[in-house]
Design a protein around this motif. Structure first.
Motif, short mmCIF file in Angstrom:
data_model
loop_
_atom_site.label_atom_id
_atom_site.label_comp_id
_atom_site.label_asym_id
_atom_site.label_seq_id
_atom_site.Cartn_x
_atom_site.Cartn_y
_atom_site.Cartn_z
N VAL A 51 1.03 -1.09 0.05
CA VAL A 51 0.10 -0.05 0.17
C VAL A 51 0.87 1.24 0.03
CG1 VAL A 51 -1.85 1.37 1.48
CG2 VAL A 51 -1.98 -1.07 1.11
N PHE A 52 1.69 1.33 0.99
CA PHE A 52 2.60 2.60 0.84
C PHE A 52 3.69 2.69 -0.16
CE2 PHE A 52 1.16 2.21 5.54
CZ PHE A 52 1.15 3.89 5.53
N SER A 53 3.99 1.78 -0.56
CA SER A 53 5.06 1.84 -1.82
C SER A 53 4.26 2.09 -3.25
CB SER A 53 5.56 0.65 -2.19
OG SER A 53 4.72 -0.61 -2.39
N GLY A 54 2.72 1.68 -3.10
CA GLY A 54 1.81 1.96 -4.37
C GLY A 54 1.56 3.41 -4.05
N LEU A 55 1.39 3.99 -3.02
CA LEU A 55 0.79 5.29 -2.66
C LEU A 55 2.06 6.38 -3.25
CD1 LEU A 55 -0.82 5.37 0.66
CD2 LEU A 55 -1.76 5.88 -1.65
N ILE A 56 3.39 5.99 -2.90
CA ILE A 56 4.57 6.57 -2.95
C ILE A 56 4.88 6.64 -4.64
CG2 ILE A 56 7.15 6.76 -3.00
CD1 ILE A 56 6.83 5.41 -0.27
N MET A 57 4.60 5.45 -5.29
CA MET A 57 4.83 5.42 -6.67
C MET A 57 3.33 6.39 -7.34
SD MET A 57 6.71 4.33 -8.80
CE MET A 57 6.72 5.40 -10.22
N LEU A 58 2.40 6.42 -6.96
CA LEU A 58 1.42 7.06 -7.25
C LEU A 58 1.74 8.60 -7.35
CD1 LEU A 58 -1.68 6.66 -8.65
CD2 LEU A 58 -2.26 7.01 -6.38
N VAL A 59 2.27 9.10 -6.43
CA VAL A 59 2.77 10.48 -6.20
C VAL A 59 3.63 10.75 -7.04
CG1 VAL A 59 3.84 12.13 -4.53
CG2 VAL A 59 1.97 10.78 -3.77
N LEU A 60 4.75 9.93 -7.27
CA LEU A 60 5.97 10.23 -8.30
C LEU A 60 5.26 10.41 -9.62
CD1 LEU A 60 8.56 7.57 -6.70
CD2 LEU A 60 8.50 10.43 -6.46
N VAL A 61 4.42 9.22 -10.11
CA VAL A 61 3.89 9.44 -11.48
C VAL A 61 3.08 10.57 -11.76
CG1 VAL A 61 2.06 8.38 -12.85
CG2 VAL A 61 3.79 7.03 -11.56
N LEU A 62 2.14 11.10 -10.60
CA LEU A 62 1.50 12.20 -10.79
C LEU A 62 2.32 13.55 -10.93
CD1 LEU A 62 -1.59 11.43 -8.37
CD2 LEU A 62 -1.40 11.04 -10.71
N ARG A 63 3.34 13.69 -9.95
CA ARG A 63 4.15 14.69 -10.47
C ARG A 63 5.12 14.94 -11.84
NH1 ARG A 63 8.42 15.06 -5.38
NH2 ARG A 63 8.74 16.98 -6.85
N LYS A 64 4.96 13.67 -12.18
CA LYS A 64 5.87 13.35 -13.70
C LYS A 64 5.04 13.84 -14.57
CE LYS A 64 9.82 11.90 -15.03
NZ LYS A 64 11.21 12.18 -14.61
N VAL A 65 3.76 13.64 -14.55
CA VAL A 65 2.74 14.02 -15.93
C VAL A 65 1.95 15.18 -15.67
CG1 VAL A 65 3.07 11.70 -16.48
CG2 VAL A 65 1.00 12.04 -15.15
N GLN A 66 1.93 15.84 -14.42
CA GLN A 66 0.77 16.54 -14.05
C GLN A 66 0.77 17.87 -14.81
OE1 GLN A 66 0.76 17.51 -10.09
NE2 GLN A 66 2.95 18.50 -10.24
#
Length: 694
Positions: free
Chosen positions: A588-603
């Motif tokens: 869960v926490f690695s997924g949340l971290i990855m989700l934040v990184l992806v969103l920052r990359k493409v936002q």
């Protein structure tokens, strides 16, 4: 004394003729002192029930009378006895040729005879003991390790002569007699004596037996020693003794509380003994069933986890009625067919939980430890509890006043979860088919994420299938099969978590280009399917991990939901937290971290500003990364019920949502919503879009 002759059987030897008047006078003179000298701490009848050992040359008993000494005799030896009904006295005397036992002490037995003993070449010494068991009306003499039973019992006695106290002992006139006299191990005198006299009191043996009983197993030992088959009622217990012979086909026995209890309130237990108690090669034996209504015999008990009846930690209580089952000279365990018994007990409230427990006699004998391993509670009702156990010992029904963790709205949650799993199961099968078709039409370089999605869907298919079946199998299948299903369900869950973790690192690789070449599909399968299999195989080798798990509803804790899963045992609890909860937290926490990184990359991308693209990306990635499972970590506080409902709904429908995500992305792709922007984006953006598109 020397030269006295033995008269015909049943007559007094010369030893008693010359001294009879003096003996009676001495008894009268000592009566007052005898009353003052009686031991007040001696248990009246409990000591007479220690197990009778008849080994060669060895006897271990603790009877109401146990007088021992060394008989100094001449070359010839005889045992003479004359015992009558009554409760006056018993005298033990010896001269050059005869060891004599005489008196009025028995309840039913009357016997008088002479037993010739092997002689010696010269004067000698013979150790002996005289044992009197008032409850069994049994008198025995052990000379040189040879046991002679002077009186036998036909039943446990209602009225008996007990509490025998030492009266007088007379010095001999010659060099023959009894030396080193002891009573129950206590030295009377080491000097040579002509005879000893003991006086008893009339008692209600059965009543006093239950009053002063120091331990429960003495009841069974008394039943075995009596040799009486059938049922015997005591104020504190009912005993049922049965002969188990070759070809034993099983036996049903109903045990009841004492007859003094009103019929409508009488406690009882129905016992079903399986045929496996007697193997085809085994010899016949005696089985003793004892139903104890005096649970004070089990005072000072604790549970296996250390809880007691009044320890301030929720506590528990035993229902009135403890069942003891034993087979003579056998330790019975791991039965192929369990012993079944149904306790009929006092009503149990719905906010109390009952379970079947057994006394772990391997622990400290001074502390009764109740455990539940090997005993299954098959049916709980207000006034009845059915138990199945694979061994023999003492059994009881434990009522837990605070049964521990309960689940609110369990019935509704179970229905929602099963319905959602069924929908997701069908959806995942359809998703696997769609992903396989999509894999065929894409370019080779764009296929890296599809096998990962498909493997996650396959793991979810296995998880949903086993979860739907586990509740049914837990109620109809045997415990070994339930252990297999529980292990398989655990494997499916770990495999699903593993593929979610692989989704996380796959997205991380796509976004940050940490690897020029993606990991091979073989390596991914070894991680996603192989590592969970190795872990579960290791856990299967550990006993008491998988089996029937009971989830207790808060509104009716007497009717728990059963499933094949990790057991709530000393091994199961830490394994659940290490392998499931900790892995879930990591995913869960690695997924949340990855989700934040992806969103920052493409936002910052223009396409990202479109609401439907934003929502679909966040929603789809959160499903792939297992973030929705984090709702299970919110099961505390006032919002626990709400979080639990959302957890069951979202995660049981995860397979359905994944299929919807694929269909929407595929539809958007065909409409050109995503593919038009991919040509102007960066390489990182292009790879992310391919990830989302698939």
């Amino acid at each position: 004394m020397k030269g006295m002759s033995l008269n015909k059987a049943g007559k007094e030897p010369d030893l008693f003729k010359g001294e009879k008047g003096a003996f009676k006078k001495g008894v009268k003179g000592h009566s007052t002192a005898m009353e003052r000298g009686k031991s007040k701490g001696v248990l009246e009848l409990a000591l007479c029930l220690a197990l009778l050992g008849l080994g060669a040359g060895e006897i271990t008993r603790d009877l109401d009378l146990e007088m021992c000494g060394t008989w100094i005799h001449g070359k010839s030896r005889n045992l003479w006895f004359d015992v009558r009904r009554g409760c006056e006295n018993v005298t033990i005397a010896a001269n050059e040729t005869t060891l004599s036992v005489q008196g009025k002490i028995t309840a039913d037995c009357e016997n008088s005879s002479t037993i010739p003993l092997p002689g010696t070449l010269r004067d000698g010494e013979s150790p002996f003991c005289v044992f009197w068991d008032p409850l069994l009306d049994r008198l025995q003499v052990d000379i040189d390790g040879g046991i002679h039973t002077l009186c036998r019992t036909s039943a446990l006695q209602e009225s008996c002569c007990a509490s025998l106290s030492l009266g007088v002992n007379i010095n001999p006139s010659g060099r023959y007699g009894i030396k080193d006299g002891t009573q129950k191990g206590d030295v009377i005198t080491k000097n040579l004596q002509e005879y000893y006299a003991f006086f008893g009191e009339k008692k209600n043996c059965k009543k006093d037996f239950c009053t002063d009983l120091p331990s429960a197993d003495l009841v069974e030992q008394a039943a075995l020693r009596s040799g009486v088959l059938g049922q015997v009622d005591l104020p504190c217990a009912q005993i049922s003794t049965h002969k188990l012979e070759k070809g034993f086909q099983g036996l049903n026995v109903t045990m009841q509380a004492p007859q003094t209890t009103p019929l409508e309130n009488r406690l009882s237990v129905l016992v079903c003994l399986p045929p496996s108690l007697v193997s085809s090669e085994g010899s016949e034996a005696t089985a003793v069933l004892t139903y104890y209504t005096k649970i004070t015999l089990f005072q000072g008990w604790v549970l296996a986890d250390g809880r007691g009846p009044a320890d301030g930690r929720g506590g528990a209580r035993l229902l009135n009625g403890v069942l003891g089952i034993s087979v003579e000279n056998r330790v019975v365990s791991n039965l192929a067919d369990p012993v079944k018994f149904v306790f009929r007990h006092e009503p149990v409230a719905k906010n109390e939980s009952t379970r079947c427990v057994f006394w772990d006699t391997g622990k400290d004998p001074g502390k009764v430890t109740w455990r539940s391993e090997g005993c299954d509670t098959h049916r709980r009702e207000e006034k009845e509890t059915e138990c199945h156990c694979d061994h023999l010992t003492y059994f009881a029904v434990l009522v837990e006043l605070n049964p521990g963790t309960t689940v609110d709205h369990l019935e509704a949650l179970t229905f929602i979860t099963c319905a959602g799993c069924a929908v997701s199961l069908c959806s995942c099968v359809a998703l696997i088919i769609l992903l396989t078709r999509a894999l065929r039409r894409l370019r080779v370089n764009d296929k890296s994420s599809i096998p990962i999605h498909r493997s996650l869907a396959a793991a979810l298919v296995l998880l949903y299938t086993l979860f739907v079946l586990t509740g049914v199998l837990a109620n109809v299948a045997s415990e070994p099969l339930c252990r297999v299903v529980g292990a398989a369900l655990h494997y499916a869950l770990l495999s699903s978590f593993s593929w979610m973790a692989i989704e996380v690192f796959s997205a991380f690789w796509l976004v940050h280009l940490l690897f020029e070449v993606p990991p091979s599909l073989l390596r991914l399968n070894l991680v996603g399917f192989g590592l969970p299999a190795v872990l579960v195989i290791v856990l299967v080798c550990i006993n008491d991990v998988y089996g029937t798990q009971r989830i207790v509803p808060s509104d009716d804790i007497t009717n728990p939901y059963k499933m094949c899963w990790i057991k709530d045992s000393s091994w199961g609890r830490p394994i659940h937290f290490i392998t499931n909860v900790s892995f879930l937290v990591f995913v869960v926490f690695s997924g949340l971290i990855m989700l934040v990184l992806v969103l920052r990359k493409v936002q910052t991308l223009e396409e990202w500003r479109q609401n439907r693209i934003s929502f679909l990306s966040i929603w789809g990635l959160s499903l792939l990364f297992g973030c929705t499972w984090g709702l299970g970590l919110l099961n505390f506080g006032p919002l626990s019920s709400v979080a639990l409902f959302f957890f069951c709904i979202i995660n049981s429908l995860q397979g359905f949502f994944l299929m919807v995500r694929f269909i929407l992305l595929d539809w958007m792709n065909k409409r050109g919503s995503v593919m038009d922007s991919s040509s102007s984006g960066s390489t990182q953006h292009h790879k992310l879009q391919e990830q989302e598109k698939i």
